[in-house]
Design a protein around this motif. Sequence first.
Motif, PDB file in Angstrom:
ATOM      1  N   TRP A  31       0.817  -1.221   0.000  1.00 43.49           N
ATOM      2  CA  TRP A  31       0.000   0.000   0.000  1.00 43.49           C
ATOM      3  C   TRP A  31       0.842   1.257   0.000  1.00 43.49           C
ATOM      4  N   MET A  32       2.076   1.159   0.504  1.00 39.85           N
ATOM      5  CA  MET A  32       2.987   2.291   0.306  1.00 39.85           C
ATOM      6  C   MET A  32       3.299   2.436  -1.177  1.00 39.85           C
ATOM      7  N   ALA A  33       3.457   1.296  -1.859  1.00 40.57           N
ATOM      8  CA  ALA A  33       3.727   1.334  -3.301  1.00 40.57           C
ATOM      9  C   ALA A  33       2.527   1.894  -4.058  1.00 40.57           C
ATOM     10  N   VAL A  34       1.318   1.478  -3.640  1.00 36.50           N
ATOM     11  CA  VAL A  34       0.111   2.002  -4.293  1.00 36.50           C
ATOM     12  C   VAL A  34       0.047   3.521  -4.112  1.00 36.50           C
ATOM     13  N   ALA A  35       0.341   3.972  -2.884  1.00 34.00           N
ATOM     14  CA  ALA A  35       0.346   5.419  -2.624  1.00 34.00           C
ATOM     15  C   ALA A  35       1.370   6.114  -3.515  1.00 34.00           C
ATOM     16  N   LEU A  36       2.561   5.514  -3.611  1.00 31.59           N
ATOM     17  CA  LEU A  36       3.621   6.092  -4.439  1.00 31.59           C
ATOM     18  C   LEU A  36       3.160   6.209  -5.886  1.00 31.59           C
ATOM     19  N   VAL A  37       2.550   5.145  -6.423  1.00 30.02           N
ATOM     20  CA  VAL A  37       2.101   5.155  -7.822  1.00 30.02           C
ATOM     21  C   VAL A  37       1.010   6.213  -8.017  1.00 30.02           C
ATOM     22  N   ALA A  38       0.076   6.267  -7.057  1.00 27.09           N
ATOM     23  CA  ALA A  38      -1.007   7.258  -7.176  1.00 27.09           C
ATOM     24  C   ALA A  38      -0.440   8.674  -7.191  1.00 27.09           C
TER      25      ALA A  38
ATOM     26  N   PRO B  11      10.973  -4.559   8.243  1.00 25.14           N
ATOM     27  CA  PRO B  11      10.506  -4.571   6.849  1.00 25.14           C
ATOM     28  C   PRO B  11       9.735  -3.310   6.467  1.00 25.14           C
ATOM     29  N   GLN B  12       8.948  -2.793   7.406  1.00 26.45           N
ATOM     30  CA  GLN B  12       8.185  -1.581   7.065  1.00 26.45           C
ATOM     31  C   GLN B  12       9.107  -0.387   6.888  1.00 26.45           C
ATOM     32  N   LEU B  13      10.091  -0.243   7.800  1.00 20.56           N
ATOM     33  CA  LEU B  13      11.008   0.896   7.683  1.00 20.56           C
ATOM     34  C   LEU B  13      11.831   0.791   6.407  1.00 20.56           C
ATOM     35  N   PHE B  14      12.241  -0.458   6.069  1.00 19.19           N
ATOM     36  CA  PHE B  14      13.040  -0.677   4.860  1.00 19.19           C
ATOM     37  C   PHE B  14      12.267  -0.209   3.627  1.00 19.19           C
ATOM     38  N   TRP B  15      11.017  -0.662   3.514  1.00 22.80           N
ATOM     39  CA  TRP B  15      10.244  -0.299   2.315  1.00 22.80           C
ATOM     40  C   TRP B  15       9.814   1.165   2.347  1.00 22.80           C
ATOM     41  N   LEU B  16       9.570   1.672   3.551  1.00 22.37           N
ATOM     42  CA  LEU B  16       9.261   3.104   3.659  1.00 22.37           C
ATOM     43  C   LEU B  16      10.426   3.931   3.127  1.00 22.37           C
ATOM     44  N   ALA B  17      11.642   3.556   3.549  1.00 19.40           N
ATOM     45  CA  ALA B  17      12.825   4.289   3.095  1.00 19.40           C
ATOM     46  C   ALA B  17      12.920   4.236   1.574  1.00 19.40           C
ATOM     47  N   ILE B  18      12.732   3.061   1.010  1.00 19.73           N
ATOM     48  CA  ILE B  18      12.851   2.918  -0.451  1.00 19.73           C
ATOM     49  C   ILE B  18      11.777   3.739  -1.160  1.00 19.73           C
ATOM     50  N   PHE B  19      10.522   3.567  -0.722  1.00 24.31           N
ATOM     51  CA  PHE B  19       9.435   4.242  -1.433  1.00 24.31           C
ATOM     52  C   PHE B  19       9.492   5.748  -1.227  1.00 24.31           C
ATOM     53  N   ILE B  22      12.175   7.075  -3.466  1.00 21.75           N
ATOM     54  CA  ILE B  22      11.694   7.145  -4.858  1.00 21.75           C
ATOM     55  C   ILE B  22      10.741   8.341  -4.994  1.00 21.75           C
ATOM     56  N   LEU B  23       9.831   8.472  -4.023  1.00 20.65           N
ATOM     57  CA  LEU B  23       8.854   9.568  -4.077  1.00 20.65           C
ATOM     58  C   LEU B  23       9.559  10.917  -4.129  1.00 20.65           C
ATOM     59  N   TYR B  24      10.577  11.075  -3.262  1.00 21.07           N
ATOM     60  CA  TYR B  24      11.222  12.379  -3.182  1.00 21.07           C
ATOM     61  C   TYR B  24      12.095  12.664  -4.406  1.00 21.07           C
ATOM     62  N   PHE B  25      12.955  11.682  -4.745  1.00 23.58           N
ATOM     63  CA  PHE B  25      13.953  11.962  -5.787  1.00 23.58           C
ATOM     64  C   PHE B  25      13.422  11.743  -7.201  1.00 23.58           C
TER      65      PHE B  25
END
Lengths: 249, 160
Positions: A31-38, B11-19, B22-25
């Motif tokens: 769902w973080m990925a879904v948010a990112l895509v949106a 796992p949540q912090l890892f994917w949060l950091a990645i996403f 990506i979102l920021y940069f």
Amino acid sequence: MAGPMEQFAIKVYKPINAGGYDVSFTNSSTWMAVALVAIAIFLYVGTARPQLVPGRWQAAVEYVYDFITTMLDDNVGPEGRAFAPLLFAVFIFVLACNLLGLLPWIGAFTPTSHIAVTLGLAVLVFGIVCVVGFWKHGLHFFTLFWPKDTFFLLAAFVALIELLSFLSRPFTLAIRLFANMTAGHVLLKVFGTFVVALGSFGALPYVFGVLPLAVNVALSALEVLIAVVQAYVFALLASIYLNDAINLH
Amino acid sequence: MPQFEIANFVPQLFWLAIFFAILYFAVVRPTLPKLGRVIDARETQVTGDLDTAANAKAQADRMASDYDEGVAAAQGDARARVVAAQASAAKQLEAKLAESNAVIAVRTAAAEADIAAARQHAMAEIEGVAADAAGDIVEKLTGTRPDPSQTATAARTALG
């Protein structure tokens, strides 16, 4: 029937292990990925061909951007503009996670209802505040805690309290968002359970389920409001903390 | 609560950091500054347009006041010309009147002289006729014709 806490369960979709750490891809990651895509669609479509007279998408993105820059101008001043992309990213990510989690769908998950995620974002904000503060003011940044023109012992005491409140910022920031999201979803789930429980009253089916259903409809509207307001509060507090780092007092 | 299970943090912090990275940069940084530039350009354009409009208005005002001044000057000029024309017309009229008055006076004097001469002539003729008539009357009454100079004197005295 599933308990009200089960909606927050982390489900591992793809177990991954990196260097001894568990970095599995879970429903939270999804769902973080879904948010990112949106957000990516929203931003890339909205700024594909920026026009002086904006179209609908561009006007929508500009509205959010203007909201963030106004917040920074009001709370930080002209130097705050440099942090507009960061604050924008934090705000829109929290907002997207909050709102997407409210989708009335069985697989929907709210990453911001997990303290790991909110704490991660809060620590990011706090870290940037500290880095900016020390980079801009050096050791003078510590004067943020020291009250001016005060008796030494009292000042030391106040400084201790100020330091503690400063250090607790990432936790309050994280817990506020996490608690709001969790409480809202629990409430929706509890009233949803009431709908089923009262609606299946054998002698007079469906009739008593109407009341909790009406409550749930109203609560859903409230939760949408809370989703937006909490994203706003998160961004607002981040901008206030940034102001401390940039302008000291 | 699953939120407080420490095993869920990494796992949540890892994917949060990645996403979030990506979102920021890859999403916010490449898109948002474009919007900022457009908003700045719009502000410059709007202030520029407002300035242009203000300048145009000032120019229009200047033209309007110039026009008003021109109209006022032309009106004043026209009024002065009318006054001058009226004055010169009156002067010409006066001159013509004086001229014609003089001509009329000369003619009147000539006519009066003619009339006086005619009257004198007529009087002389009437005197002659009267003297003759008086002579004839006296002759018929007395039988003698008086001296013509005597009748002429008598006629002149009676008529004069």
